[in-house]
Design a protein around this motif. Structure first.
Motif, mmCIF file in Angstrom:
data_model
loop_
_atom_site.group_PDB
_atom_site.id
_atom_site.type_symbol
_atom_site.label_atom_id
_atom_site.label_comp_id
_atom_site.label_asym_id
_atom_site.label_seq_id
_atom_site.Cartn_x
_atom_site.Cartn_y
_atom_site.Cartn_z
ATOM 1 N N VAL A 6 64.557 76.154 -32.153
ATOM 2 C CA VAL A 6 66.083 75.735 -32.071
ATOM 3 C C VAL A 6 66.227 75.823 -30.826
ATOM 4 C CG1 VAL A 6 68.382 76.213 -32.884
ATOM 5 C CG2 VAL A 6 66.508 76.766 -34.349
ATOM 6 N N ARG A 7 67.179 74.886 -30.177
ATOM 7 C CA ARG A 7 67.707 74.878 -28.856
ATOM 8 C C ARG A 7 69.016 74.163 -28.893
ATOM 9 N NH1 ARG A 7 64.251 70.639 -29.138
ATOM 10 N NH2 ARG A 7 64.936 68.458 -28.671
ATOM 11 N N ALA A 8 69.867 74.507 -27.927
ATOM 12 C CA ALA A 8 71.143 74.356 -27.569
ATOM 13 C C ALA A 8 71.478 73.647 -26.493
ATOM 14 C CB ALA A 8 72.111 75.323 -28.116
ATOM 15 N N GLU A 9 72.457 72.555 -26.289
ATOM 16 C CA GLU A 9 72.760 72.171 -24.994
ATOM 17 C C GLU A 9 74.476 71.729 -25.113
ATOM 18 O OE1 GLU A 9 71.937 68.046 -22.366
ATOM 19 O OE2 GLU A 9 70.848 68.613 -24.235
ATOM 20 N N ALA A 10 75.103 72.226 -24.211
ATOM 21 C CA ALA A 10 76.502 71.878 -24.231
ATOM 22 C C ALA A 10 76.956 70.597 -23.876
ATOM 23 C CB ALA A 10 77.146 72.952 -23.208
ATOM 24 N N ARG A 11 78.111 70.030 -24.758
ATOM 25 C CA ARG A 11 78.486 68.622 -24.341
ATOM 26 C C ARG A 11 79.357 68.869 -23.455
ATOM 27 N NH1 ARG A 11 79.480 65.297 -29.819
ATOM 28 N NH2 ARG A 11 77.292 64.866 -30.514
ATOM 29 N N THR A 12 79.794 67.490 -22.999
ATOM 30 C CA THR A 12 80.986 67.593 -22.106
ATOM 31 C C THR A 12 82.374 67.555 -22.820
ATOM 32 O OG1 THR A 12 80.485 65.451 -21.543
ATOM 33 C CG2 THR A 12 79.576 66.885 -19.942
ATOM 34 N N ALA A 13 82.327 66.743 -24.023
ATOM 35 C CA ALA A 13 83.461 66.343 -24.844
ATOM 36 C C ALA A 13 84.092 67.556 -25.397
ATOM 37 C CB ALA A 13 83.106 65.431 -25.837
ATOM 38 N N ASP A 55 67.749 80.033 -41.324
ATOM 39 C CA ASP A 55 67.390 80.441 -40.005
ATOM 40 C C ASP A 55 68.215 79.851 -38.784
ATOM 41 O OD1 ASP A 55 65.601 82.404 -41.482
ATOM 42 O OD2 ASP A 55 63.875 81.443 -40.201
ATOM 43 N N LEU A 56 68.430 78.649 -39.305
ATOM 44 C CA LEU A 56 68.987 77.896 -38.330
ATOM 45 C C LEU A 56 70.649 78.102 -38.391
ATOM 46 C CD1 LEU A 56 69.803 75.539 -36.264
ATOM 47 C CD2 LEU A 56 69.867 73.940 -38.415
ATOM 48 N N VAL A 57 71.099 78.245 -39.606
ATOM 49 C CA VAL A 57 72.593 78.596 -39.703
ATOM 50 C C VAL A 57 72.833 80.148 -39.357
ATOM 51 C CG1 VAL A 57 74.388 79.203 -41.415
ATOM 52 C CG2 VAL A 57 72.739 77.429 -41.971
ATOM 53 N N ALA A 58 71.883 81.046 -39.522
ATOM 54 C CA ALA A 58 72.150 82.374 -38.822
ATOM 55 C C ALA A 58 72.068 82.144 -37.275
ATOM 56 C CB ALA A 58 71.014 83.203 -39.347
ATOM 57 N N TRP A 59 71.105 81.695 -36.689
ATOM 58 C CA TRP A 59 70.883 81.412 -35.256
ATOM 59 C C TRP A 59 72.187 80.965 -34.847
ATOM 60 C CZ3 TRP A 59 71.293 77.734 -31.315
ATOM 61 C CH2 TRP A 59 70.584 77.948 -30.230
ATOM 62 N N THR A 60 72.867 79.825 -35.406
ATOM 63 C CA THR A 60 74.074 79.240 -34.790
ATOM 64 C C THR A 60 75.376 80.303 -34.598
ATOM 65 O OG1 THR A 60 74.910 78.362 -36.864
ATOM 66 C CG2 THR A 60 73.419 76.982 -35.421
ATOM 67 N N LEU A 61 75.438 81.149 -35.856
ATOM 68 C CA LEU A 61 76.556 81.855 -36.005
ATOM 69 C C LEU A 61 76.401 83.277 -34.979
ATOM 70 C CD1 LEU A 61 77.057 82.039 -39.748
ATOM 71 C CD2 LEU A 61 78.451 80.899 -37.976
ATOM 72 N N ASP A 62 75.018 83.472 -34.769
ATOM 73 C CA ASP A 62 74.791 84.773 -33.781
ATOM 74 C C ASP A 62 75.140 84.388 -32.533
ATOM 75 O OD1 ASP A 62 73.905 86.340 -35.894
ATOM 76 O OD2 ASP A 62 71.486 86.008 -35.386
ATOM 77 N N ARG A 63 75.229 83.010 -32.261
ATOM 78 C CA ARG A 63 75.589 82.489 -31.018
ATOM 79 C C ARG A 63 77.008 82.032 -30.677
ATOM 80 N NH1 ARG A 63 70.586 82.935 -31.944
ATOM 81 N NH2 ARG A 63 69.078 83.148 -30.379
#
Length: 382
Positions: free
Chosen positions: A81-88, A109-117
């Protein structure tokens, strides 16, 4: 032809060992993919050999026959899983973040990963078994939320063109438990796969999926009455995203919808039938006045498959007469939720199929409504 395989775990020769219903027969070729090259290579090899392909994640939405599968099973063991901030900006305030997950990543696991962040948007989909790759194919949903609400795009292997293709959420034509990928399963194949149907895996094999999530500790608006009541909020209100996750997990556990190897109520494919969507006039003619009705747009009405099953005489724990012995039934409806068909530990695919057909026939006789099975089938025509 040689099938690329990057071994992650010992090969499993039977589908019953890799599905949550725990039925399914032996397979001709089993390939483990721990890298994208192995996944794509195995699918390409199978297509050039004109052999059926089943790309397998967690096997939680699959109903397979105990007969041999004379095709190629490719299990996606990749994670990431990786994350990248948008400008909008997000309309709720705060930033919008694009989160991209590899298809083999377990969905929860993805759902938990997102909420942890501190990212919200997927919390109502907590506890759904399966992998990220299956989520857009099925447009998974629960408690008033579905994947279509946050999905941006999927990166896929296009089996027809033999190339990587990015499909937007709009390209996927997402609907209630369906997508262009799922609809392609029964469509004639092209390219190296020839003219037979693409199935049991569709034309596009999901490699990654990207979701637009909010950088916020508050959930998306709560749309499901049972969940709102559990949280003590009104319909349309927001709650702490972590609290929504915990409430959803508790509700799912109470219905046997969180996997537990020791609980036969979870030896299932989840909800086995989709909620029927009927033209309003048809619904008025077929359904009694007290049957559940929900607006589904464009003159359509959605009703509850669970209500229809229960009121057709199939209660929790229902089993066909003669389908077991002194130890109990081999297959039955869940003792917690009538939408789940469960393996009580010794069921064959024929046991599950007979139960499914009996429930469908009973609902048809009682209400004139045909229930549509939700799981992908292999070697079984329901």
């Amino acid at each position: 032809m040689t099938y690329p395989s990057d071994p992650m775990t010992p090969r499993l020769p039977w589908l019953r060992e890799a599905t949550t219903l725990r039925v399914g027969g032996p397979v001709s070729v089993w390939a483990e993919a721990g890298a994208e090259w192995a996944l794509v290579g195995a699918v390409r090899a199978a297509d050039h050999d004109r052999r059926p392909v089943l790309v397998l994640g967690a096997g939680s939405n699959l109903f397979a026959s105990d007969s041999p599968f004379d095709g190629v099973v490719v299990r996606d063991g990749r994670r990431g899983v990786r994350a990248e901030a948008r400008t909008a900006a997000d309309p709720r305030g705060g930033a919008t973040v694009d989160v991209t997950a590899v298809a083999g990543t377990p969905w929860d696991d993805l759902v938990a990963w997102t909420l942890d962040r501190g990212l919200s948007g997927l919390e109502a989909l907590s506890g759904i078994p399966g992998t990220v790759g299956a989520a857009p194919v099925q447009n998974i949903g629960a408690y008033g939320r579905d994947v279509a609400a946050t999905l941006v795009s999927v990166r896929t292997w296009d089996r027809a063109l033999e190339q990587v293709a990015v499909l937007s959420a709009q390209d996927l034509g997402l609907g209630y438990r369906t997508s262009a990928i799922k609809r392609s399963i029964l469509e004639p194949g092209s390219g190296p796969a020839g003219g037979r149907a693409w199935g049991p895996t569709g034309r596009w094999v999901v490699l990654e999926a990207t979701f637009a999530l909010s950088e916020s500790g508050m959930s998306a608006p709560v749309r499901y009455a049972e969940l709102a009541h559990r949280l003590g909020v009104g319909i349309g209100d927001r709650a702490p995203a972590s609290a929504v996750r915990e409430a959803v997990l508790a509700l799912r556990r109470s219905k046997g919808m969180v996997l537990d190897p020791s609980d036969h109520d979870t030896w299932s494919a989840g909800s086995f039938f989709t909620n029927p969507i009927l033209p309003a006039g048809v619904a008025d003619a077929l359904l009694p006045p007290h049957a559940p009705r929900f607006a589904a747009g464009a003159g359509l009405v959605k009703t509850s498959a669970a209500w229809l099953i229960d009121h057709a005489g199939f209660g929790r724990g229902f089993a066909l007469p003669g389908s077991g012995d002194e130890a109990g039934p081999r297959a039955s409806l869940s003792t917690k939720h009538v939408l789940a068909l469960t393996n009580r530990g010794r069921a064959t695919s024929a046991d599950i199929e007979a139960l499914a057909r009996a429930v469908r026939a009973g609902v048809r006789e009682a209400f004139g409504v045909d229930l549509a099975p939700e799981p992908v089938t292999v070697g079984i025509d329901l």
